[in-house]
Every structure is written in structure tokens, then in C-alpha cells.
Design an enzyme around this catalytic site. Structure first.
Site, mmCIF file in Angstrom:
data_model
loop_
_atom_site.group_PDB
_atom_site.id
_atom_site.type_symbol
_atom_site.label_atom_id
_atom_site.label_comp_id
_atom_site.label_asym_id
_atom_site.label_seq_id
_atom_site.Cartn_x
_atom_site.Cartn_y
_atom_site.Cartn_z
ATOM 1 C CE LYS A 170 -58.576 -24.094 26.710
ATOM 2 N NZ LYS A 170 -58.465 -22.907 27.570
ATOM 3 C CD GLN A 205 -56.934 -19.378 27.422
ATOM 4 O OE1 GLN A 205 -57.675 -20.229 26.941
ATOM 5 N NE2 GLN A 205 -56.081 -19.662 28.387
ATOM 6 C CG ASP A 251 -63.173 -22.085 32.115
ATOM 7 O OD1 ASP A 251 -62.681 -23.176 31.766
ATOM 8 O OD2 ASP A 251 -62.759 -20.988 31.698
#
Length: 297
Positions: A52, A96, A119
């Protein structure tokens, strides 16, 4: 001929367009910033985060990475999130998952500023999605929408079956497909581990999105001719390979492609799109926060 939907190629196209979007923001004096937070020593999580960060660098997003000892008190993670919430150079935040057992993952999601929730999992953003006015769409379901559009699959009036009911994929996927909006207007059935006669449901579908996390649970016998199959699953199974394993989806690809008009492979299907849409949400968040109108792919 079955259309094998190339998620890697579609994702590359989106990233290329996002480079232009980032350029427009920089012309207005804004550099989008994405913060990744890792509280784990799991090698897979470390790999995901590094990928990422590399994606950010490629499109011109400023990557900020925070690592926290997985044995540290949960308060260290919450404090780090608070600091990122207050940092004007950070426009998107991603913690994460999974986090250690002593950390409340729900509290983690609630702690993130919903306007920086890259997210799309904060309860406020989930509510906005369900209400039909999404601020940020969760990355994987949004990526699936983009893949369907790339394959010229019209969802309007179609029967769609989503196999899986997770908060990350299944539920938001169903919500997106049922919305009165582009990429929606489908009649949606959500199936799961308690569904009686799953095959009867999938055989009626024009579109099947498999996101249950069970290796090759759906095969060609469970599908109708001409169906579109989107396989979200990524499962590691033992195999006679150099690594000792191979990655397979929730769909038995070889038998399913005999029935499908379009299908995603694993790997190379949905996975690259999830990462691309994280960048999308970060760029969108920067535009909203800084009051700069920016075109998005």
C-alpha cells in the site's frame, strides 16, 4: 468466449487516472497523505502495508507509516490514531487488521476521524452508505463495482447473489448493488453459512459475488449459463509447488468459466482493485477536506 476480467489492468488504469487527480490537487497546493498503522508482526500484514505504501509512492500520495509493538497497551494505538486525526497532512488513515486480541477492533474503527476513514468502515460512513449517500465506499466492494463496469455488466434489474456477509465485503457489496444509483438497481440475495441449498440460489443469479472465504466452494454445477462471476476469495491451499501452496478463490475457476460469460481470476482479479480503491478514497478525502474539487476515475 468467456471474458476473463483482468483486475490488474483495470487497477492500473485507475491508478493512472488518480495520478492526474493527485496532480490537480498538488496544483492547488494540496498533497494527499495516507497513514498506515501496523500493530502486528504477522508477515502477511507487513507485506500488505508495504504494498500500500508503494502504491502511494507510484501515484504521488504521501505515505506515512506508523508501527506499534503488538504487545504494547491498546492505548498506544488509540493515541497514535488521535495524533493522525489531528495531523493536517494526513487525509486518509488505515489501521491494518487484524489487531492483537487485547485491542478492541470496533473501538479502533470508531476512533478514526470518519472524514479520514480511507477504508470506509467507520459506523458513520457505513450509515451514509446504507442511506444511499456514501462518503467513502469500502475498497473491495467498490473495486467489484469498477470491475463489473469494465466488463460492461449492467447491474440494473439483474439478480445478484452475494455469498458472504462480512462487514468488509458481503454486507457493503449487497448495499452497493441494491442502491438506486449507477452500478446498483439489482435485486440482491445475500447467502451465508446458514443458507439452505446455496446452489439453488446461485443458479438463479445473473451475477455471483463470492466472498465467503471457503476454497472453491462454488463450482460450475452451481451456476447458470452466461452468469458473471466475481471471486473475492483468496485462500491458501496445500499444493505440489515450490512454495508448497497455491492461491485459489471461493470459486472453482476451471468449471465456473465453462458457464460464465465473464469471470475474475485468483490472483489477479479483485485483489489489485482493493488497493487501487484505497488510493481513490484517499484522494477523495483530500479533496473534501481541503475544499478542492477533483475529478475521480
Amino acid at each position: 468466449m468467456t471474458d476473463i476480467i483482468d483486475g490488474k489492468a483495470v487497477a492500473e488504469g485507475i491508478r493512472a487516472e488518480l495520478e492526474s487527480s493527485v496532480g490537480a490537487l498538488k496544483d492547488a497546493g494540496v498533497t494527499p497523505g495516507l497513514a498506515t498503522v501496523l500493530m502486528s508482526d504477522d508477515p502477511a500484514s507487513e507485506t500488505y502495508v508495504s504494498m500500500k505504501q508503494r502504491d502511494c509512492e507510484e501515484v504521488g500520495i504521501e505515505g506515512i507509516h506508523v508501527e506499534i509493538d503488538p504487545d504494547a497497551p491498546a492505548s498506544e494505538l488509540y493515541d497514535a490514531i488521535d495524533e493522525l486525526n489531528d495531523d493536517p497532512e494526513v487525509h486518509g488513515i488505515l489501521v491494518q487488521m487484524p489487531v492483537p486480541e487485547h485491542v478492541d477492533s470496533r473501538r479502533v474503527l470508531r476512533a478514526i476521524d470518519p472524514t479520514k476513514d480511507a477504508d470506509g468502515f467507520h459506523p458513520e460512513n457505513v450509515g451514509m452508505l446504507v442511506a444511499g449517500h456514501p462518503r467513502f465506499k469500502p475498497c473491495t466492494p467498490h473495486g467489484v463495482q469498477k470491475l463489473l463496469a469494465s466488463a460492461n455488466v449492467d447491474t440494473e434489474g439483474k439478480d445478484a447473489v452475494v455469498v458472504g456477509r462480512s462487514n468488509i465485503v458481503g454486507k457493503p457489496m449487497a448495499n452497493l448493488l441494491v442502491q438506486k444509483a449507477d452500478g446498483g438497481n439489482a435485486t440482491v440475495t445475500v447467502c451465508h453459512s446458514r443458507t439452505a441449498d446455496l446452489a439453488a440460489k446461485t443458479r438463479e443469479a445473473d451475477i455471483v459475488v463470492a466472498a465467503a472465504g471457503v476454497p472453491e466452494m462454488i463450482d460450475g454445477e452451481m451456476l447458470s449459463d452466461g452468469v458473471t462471476v466475481i471471486d473475492v476469495g483468496v485462500n491458501r491451499v496445500d499444493a505440489d509447488t515450490e512454495k508448497g501452496y497455491e492461491l485459489v478463490g471461493d470459486v472453482d475457476f476451471e468449471s465456473a468459466k465453462e458457464k460464465a460469460s465473464a469471470i475474475t481470476p485468483v490472483p489477479g482479479g479483485v485483489g489489485p482493485m482493493t488497493r487501487a480503491m484505497l488510493l481513490y478514497n484517499t484522494v477523495k478525502a483530500a479533496g473534501i477536506r481541503e475544499g478542492v474539487e477533483v475529478e475521480l476515475p
